[in-house]
Design a protein around this motif. Sequence first.
Motif, mmCIF file in Angstrom:
data_model
loop_
_atom_site.group_PDB
_atom_site.id
_atom_site.type_symbol
_atom_site.label_atom_id
_atom_site.label_comp_id
_atom_site.label_asym_id
_atom_site.label_seq_id
_atom_site.Cartn_x
_atom_site.Cartn_y
_atom_site.Cartn_z
ATOM 1 N N VAL A 129 6.337 1.982 -14.546
ATOM 2 C CA VAL A 129 7.137 3.180 -14.281
ATOM 3 C C VAL A 129 6.528 3.982 -13.135
ATOM 4 O O VAL A 129 7.249 4.478 -12.256
ATOM 5 N N LEU A 130 5.207 4.108 -13.114
ATOM 6 C CA LEU A 130 4.538 4.813 -12.026
ATOM 7 C C LEU A 130 4.820 4.151 -10.683
ATOM 8 O O LEU A 130 5.134 4.835 -9.695
ATOM 9 N N LEU A 131 4.742 2.835 -10.614
ATOM 10 C CA LEU A 131 5.027 2.134 -9.360
ATOM 11 C C LEU A 131 6.496 2.252 -8.973
ATOM 12 O O LEU A 131 6.822 2.306 -7.774
ATOM 13 N N MET A 132 7.398 2.312 -9.945
ATOM 14 C CA MET A 132 8.812 2.545 -9.643
ATOM 15 C C MET A 132 9.010 3.909 -8.993
ATOM 16 O O MET A 132 9.748 4.039 -8.018
ATOM 17 N N ILE A 133 8.342 4.912 -9.531
ATOM 18 C CA ILE A 133 8.446 6.266 -8.980
ATOM 19 C C ILE A 133 7.870 6.303 -7.569
ATOM 20 O O ILE A 133 8.468 6.896 -6.657
ATOM 21 N N VAL A 134 6.724 5.663 -7.359
ATOM 22 C CA VAL A 134 6.114 5.626 -6.025
ATOM 23 C C VAL A 134 7.029 4.915 -5.039
ATOM 24 O O VAL A 134 7.238 5.384 -3.915
ATOM 25 N N ASN A 135 7.618 3.782 -5.448
ATOM 26 C CA ASN A 135 8.539 3.059 -4.565
ATOM 27 C C ASN A 135 9.782 3.882 -4.254
ATOM 28 O O ASN A 135 10.305 3.820 -3.142
ATOM 29 N N LEU A 136 10.248 4.640 -5.203
ATOM 30 C CA LEU A 136 11.425 5.467 -5.000
ATOM 31 C C LEU A 136 11.170 6.517 -3.926
ATOM 32 O O LEU A 136 11.994 6.747 -3.044
ATOM 33 N N PHE A 137 10.012 7.147 -3.959
ATOM 34 C CA PHE A 137 9.699 8.160 -2.965
ATOM 35 C C PHE A 137 9.271 7.565 -1.625
ATOM 36 O O PHE A 137 9.501 8.151 -0.576
ATOM 37 N N ARG A 138 8.644 6.410 -1.669
ATOM 38 C CA ARG A 138 8.160 5.795 -0.430
ATOM 39 C C ARG A 138 9.290 5.148 0.359
ATOM 40 O O ARG A 138 9.398 5.304 1.560
ATOM 41 N N ARG A 139 10.143 4.405 -0.303
ATOM 42 C CA ARG A 139 11.176 3.628 0.388
ATOM 43 C C ARG A 139 12.582 4.182 0.200
ATOM 44 O O ARG A 139 13.500 3.732 0.848
ATOM 45 N N GLY A 140 12.771 5.047 -0.758
ATOM 46 C CA GLY A 140 14.095 5.562 -1.032
ATOM 47 C C GLY A 140 14.869 4.707 -2.014
ATOM 48 O O GLY A 140 15.999 5.022 -2.354
ATOM 49 N N SER A 141 14.275 3.613 -2.499
ATOM 50 C CA SER A 141 14.926 2.776 -3.500
ATOM 51 C C SER A 141 13.863 2.061 -4.319
ATOM 52 O O SER A 141 12.777 1.798 -3.842
ATOM 53 N N VAL A 142 14.237 1.729 -5.535
ATOM 54 C CA VAL A 142 13.335 0.990 -6.419
ATOM 55 C C VAL A 142 13.603 -0.477 -6.214
ATOM 56 O O VAL A 142 14.731 -0.927 -6.193
ATOM 57 N N ARG A 143 12.552 -1.269 -6.037
ATOM 58 C CA ARG A 143 12.727 -2.716 -5.874
ATOM 59 C C ARG A 143 13.008 -3.370 -7.181
ATOM 60 O O ARG A 143 12.396 -3.233 -8.143
#
Length: 89
Positions: A75-89
Amino acid sequence: MNFIIWIVVGGVIGWLASMVMRTDAQQGLFLNIVVGIVGAFLGGWLLAPLFGTGTINQNDFSLSSMFVSFLGAVVLLMIVNLFRRGSVR
């Protein structure tokens, strides 16, 4: 001794979560440990009441606590990806 186990288990959990989220090439050992430990805090706050177990941060090194800590790291990596790239992988 618990501190060393906490660091090792946090590193393994962070590494597994980064493999699942495909961010392993971007992270090193230190970031894997941080993701595992912070993810365990997040999992303890969000998921531990749902599963009725503790996390690795509460000196509960059972299979269920490691699973909750792993889910928290994902979940933490999902949140980081959301803010970093604008989408969750």
